[in-house]
Design a protein around this motif. Structure first.
Motif, PDB file in Angstrom:
ATOM      1  N   ASN A 531       0.823  -1.213   0.000  1.00 55.18           N
ATOM      2  CA  ASN A 531       0.000   0.000   0.000  1.00 55.18           C
ATOM      3  C   ASN A 531       0.858   1.264   0.000  1.00 55.18           C
ATOM      4  O   ASN A 531       0.581   2.218  -0.732  1.00 55.18           O
ATOM      5  CB  ASN A 531      -0.915   0.008   1.240  1.00 55.18           C
ATOM      6  CG  ASN A 531      -2.163  -0.832   1.033  1.00 55.18           C
ATOM      7  OD1 ASN A 531      -2.913  -0.646   0.083  1.00 55.18           O
ATOM      8  ND2 ASN A 531      -2.384  -1.790   1.915  1.00 55.18           N
ATOM      9  N   LEU A 552      -6.303  -8.838  -1.093  1.00 56.08           N
ATOM     10  CA  LEU A 552      -6.175  -7.417  -1.384  1.00 56.08           C
ATOM     11  C   LEU A 552      -6.831  -7.047  -2.720  1.00 56.08           C
ATOM     12  O   LEU A 552      -7.271  -5.914  -2.911  1.00 56.08           O
ATOM     13  CB  LEU A 552      -4.695  -7.020  -1.422  1.00 56.08           C
ATOM     14  CG  LEU A 552      -3.970  -6.815  -0.086  1.00 56.08           C
ATOM     15  CD1 LEU A 552      -2.477  -6.617  -0.327  1.00 56.08           C
ATOM     16  CD2 LEU A 552      -4.548  -5.615   0.657  1.00 56.08           C
ATOM     17  N   ARG A 556      -8.399  -3.517  -3.446  1.00 55.73           N
ATOM     18  CA  ARG A 556      -7.409  -2.679  -4.129  1.00 55.73           C
ATOM     19  C   ARG A 556      -7.475  -2.978  -5.624  1.00 55.73           C
ATOM     20  O   ARG A 556      -6.890  -3.935  -6.108  1.00 55.73           O
ATOM     21  CB  ARG A 556      -5.988  -2.963  -3.621  1.00 55.73           C
ATOM     22  CG  ARG A 556      -5.837  -2.905  -2.101  1.00 55.73           C
ATOM     23  CD  ARG A 556      -5.972  -1.458  -1.592  1.00 55.73           C
ATOM     24  NE  ARG A 556      -5.552  -1.357  -0.212  1.00 55.73           N
ATOM     25  CZ  ARG A 556      -6.323  -1.576   0.846  1.00 55.73           C
ATOM     26  NH1 ARG A 556      -7.608  -1.928   0.662  1.00 55.73           N
ATOM     27  NH2 ARG A 556      -5.854  -1.435   2.064  1.00 55.73           N
TER      28      ARG A 556
END
Length: 603
Positions: A531, A552, A556
């Motif tokens: 991140n 993720l 994301r």
């Protein structure tokens, strides 16, 4: 058969045929030399017995002149034979590159290994089985160091510079015979890799020429010439001329007291200067079309001076110095014409005129060598492509493979770019042990590096933007510095984060990060790191066994999961090394443990 392979095999055949002819000629000439010596001795003995001194001297002189002519021709043929052997070796190396047997080459560039560099150790740029070992054909210290700087991305190139270098490498790729001659000329003198810092130090430490060097020699030469005439017409006795010669000798020794150091310097670097002169001569005579190559060549002719002309002048002076070490005829020249003073003065004049340019000339020569090495890829692998350079961030490759694996390489399609309104920044790659994750990271990394140095890449199509490459793949303990592999990994990650924070456009390759700690900390640390890197504008690939990290992708949108898989045949693990979308669904660790003898039935 490829164009390059066909060329190399034909050249080897041609030079082997030439070698047979040369060996026959050399053997015949060796016999002729022996016969001439026997004839000289025989004729001398014959005329000695006949008491014909005039014919004795004449036959010996004619015999020795004939011997010298034959010896010069003999040495020329021996040189041709040695060069033919070098050409056979060079073409053999080309075949080894194509067939993936370049690992047999002795020169691995191991002195350039640097574990602290952002990527060279992890991507096998130097050392055993390295990119350097595969492409290097440099034979001088300057060429090697320039190739090191290019492969290390000492300077991150602009798009324009990459395109210019691509143009130069394409052109040099087609000049294969010229490149081979460049290599032969530098190899033949066995000199290029030696340190010449003392020669450069001499060149750059310029001194003003004393007026005494410009006046005194002519005065003493005039006195000597007048003395010789007066002795010849018997106005003065010959002892006077001997006295003049002795005075001249003392004058020479006084004015050239530092000459012994200069002679030692140039005798040590005589072959270096000859090799450099030969290489610069080849560059000077060749016609180039690429702007980069024309620009480099133009620098060798700047400011109303020609590098090759001046290097040939230096070589001539050095040859005279080499002749000055104890030869009788040179001693006569020295006491008559004070030749040492003129040589020393000419060297000083050369240094004052060209000394501050010598290093630049040799660095340009080294750049031609380095570019020629890279262009081996252009000629050898005609199915590779030259990459396109994006202005926007992204990377895309079709049938991308590892350039150093030869026939074993497996190609895959891959992209990290903006499509359908989604900007991909990170590829998370999972898969079982030995399935190909680390190799794929290196595949992308090495092809990115090749893109930036202007070389073709191992792909059908390849496009990328310009990044600074950072890797964390092979961290290891350092006992001397009391650093564990986990701490070594932390240090590399710190460098990566700082680069991203400082505004560098970072492309990262992270292989099994934080493997030296517990699974909870590893998972949390990897998630936060990814991140943070993306927040600072970085892009890259991460391989992991942590399947939870794949979650993720759900939150994301800039992350995409990929995986490699294994399969089994006859209870044996097999791999196809094919990249697939999504997270891994297979594991082989338990199977491998069983192969090691661990009995899970008794758990």
């Amino acid at each position: 058969m490829s164009r390059a392979l066909n060329f190399y095999e034909n050249e080897i055949t041609n030079y082997k045929d030439k070698l047979k002819i040369l060996n026959n000629i050399i053997n015949i000439i060796s016999t002729i030399r022996l016969v001439i010596i026997i004839l000289i001795i025989s004729s001398a003995y014959y005329f000695y017995k006949k008491e014909n001194i005039l014919f004795l001297i004449g036959s010996v002189i004619i015999g020795f002149l004939l011997f010298i002519v034959v010896a010069v021709f003999h040495n020329k043929k021996i040189k041709e034979r040695n060069e033919s052997k070098l050409y056979i070796s060079i073409n053999g190396k080309g075949i080894n590159r194509i067939n993936g047997r370049f690992k047999e080459e002795e020169d691995k560039g191991e002195e350039f290994l640097n574990d602290k560099h952002p990527f060279t150790s992890d991507l096998d740029v130097f050392g055993r089985n390295s990119l350097f070992q595969m492409i290097n054909s440099t034979k001088t210290k300057f060429g090697r160091e320039k190739l090191r700087d290019i492969l290390s991305l000492k300077e991150i190139p602009s798009k324009e510079k990459i395109i210019n270098r691509q143009e130069a490498i394409k052109e040099l790729g087609n000049k294969v015979k010229w490149r081979q001659e460049l290599e032969v000329k530098s190899t033949f003198k066995k000199s290029g890799l030696r340190d010449i810092s003392d020669l450069l130090e001499w060149a750059e430490s310029q001194k003003e020429i004393k007026p005494i060097f410009k006046i005194v020699p002519y005065i003493f030469i005039f006195i000597t010439m007048v003395s010789i005439i007066l002795v010849a017409v018997r106005i003065l006795p010959i002892t006077y001329l001997i006295l003049v010669f002795m005075i001249n000798y003392l004058v020479v020794k006084t004015l050239t007291k530092d000459l012994s150091q200069v002679i030692s310097l140039f005798n040590n670097h005589k072959k270096d200067i000859e090799a450099y002169t030969n290489l610069l001569d080849l560059i000077d005579k060749e016609d180039f079309k690429a702007e980069l190559l024309k620009g480099l060549k133009l620098k060798l002719r700047s400011n109303n001076s020609s590098a090759i002309k001046e290097m040939k002048a230096l070589k001539s002076l050095v040859d005279w110095l080499g002749d000055s070490s104890g030869n009788a005829y040179y001693l006569i020249l020295n006491v008559t014409l004070l030749s040492d003073i003129f040589i020393l003065r000419n060297l000083e004049e050369w240094r004052n005129l060209n000394g501050n340019k010598l290093k630049e000339w040799l660095e340009i020569m080294g750049e031609f060598e380095a570019l020629s090495s890279i262009s081996n890829l252009s000629f050898d692998f005609e199915d590779w492509c030259y990459p396109k350079i994006y202005d926007e961030d992204g990377l895309e490759g079709i049938e991308v493979a590892h350039p150093m694996l030869g026939d074993k390489a497996v190609s895959n399609n891959f992209n990290l770019n903006s499509k359908n309104g989604i900007s991909r920044k990170v590829a998370l790659i999972t898969g079982s042990n030995m399935s190909g994750k680390s190799t794929f990271l290196r595949t992308i990394g090495v092809n990115l590096l090749l893109s930036y140095i202007g070389a073709p890449v191992c792909a059908k199509e390849f496009s990328c933007s310009i990044f600074s490459i950072y890797t964390c793949m092979r961290t290891k303990d350092n006992l001397e510095e009391s650093i564990s592999s986990f701490y070594a990994e932390i240090l590399r990650i710190k460098i990566l984060i700082e680069a991203a924070k400082n505004g560098e456009k970072v492309f990262f390759l992270l292989d099994e990060i934080f493997k030296g700690t517990n699974s909870r900390d590893r998972h949390e640390g990897a998630k936060v790191l990814i991140n943070q890197l993306v927040d600072n504008g970085a892009m890259g690939l991460v391989s992991t066994h942590d399947l939870e990290l794949c979650e993720l992708e759900e939150t994301r949108k800039w992350l995409k999961n990929y995986n490699f898989q294994e399969y089994y045949e006859d209870d044996k693990i097999k791999f196809d090394y094919t990249l697939r979308e999504g997270k891994s669904k297979t594991q082989n660790a338990v199977h491998l443990m069983k192969l090691a003898g661990i009995n899970f039935e008794n758990k």
